[in-house]
Write a protein that holds these residues in place. Sequence first.
Motif: not given
Length: 237
Positions: A4-8, A27-28, A50-51, A60-61
């Motif tokens: 997963y990629g987490y963006v905020r 990480y495509p 997510l958690q 998680v990235v």
Amino acid sequence: MAMYGYVRISTRKQSIERQIRNIRATYPEATIVEEVYTGTSLNRKEWNKLQNKLKEGDTVVFDSVSRMSRTADEGVEAYFELYGRGINLVFLKEPTISTAVYAAALKNRTLTISQDGSTSEGRLIQSIISALNDYQRELAAAQIRIAFDQAEKEVEDLHQRTREGIQTARAHGKQIGAVPGKKLTTKKSVEAKAVIIKHSRDFGGGLDDGELMKLTGLARNTYYKYKKELKSESAEE
């Protein structure tokens, strides 16, 4: 094992594309989880979801440590809670505190005991090695703490610069924020009021408040504020 990629971002006015682009570049295959949240708390809707679904071996990235947490205590606690569950954490801008680096540091620095612990000499060596291992773990944990401390300090510095900017503007006679008692007129408010006055039962239309809130897309408080202003304007005419 999922990736997963987490963006905020803090507000919808900001662009989230830079974070997504940075994660995708390395990480495509990552599934992107987006969040808009104002504040420093880790109690965030998408982050909590997510958690809850993360399993051992998942990754998680984050573009940076500040995207995970901007409060040091919460960030460090969450880091080690997830690490303890076997979750891999990757920080593109702070790679030295990614969990893989932390785990490798502990493994490489951990000393083994080959002496006989039953003798007084063996027990002494055992206690020394145990103390050294504890020290190495604390040193690695301290590096992680520093990264979260820095993220928290950036928030504090931003707030301080904002306060100083407001004080400077006021000292030069500039009005900060809305003038008390003055109505703020925007394109959105004008269009919404036009719909209200045309369709509201209070003004001869056929729709009730609930229907009008859906039609205009206004929040409850904003809708009733506009309606109150319209009634006040009608009474003045």
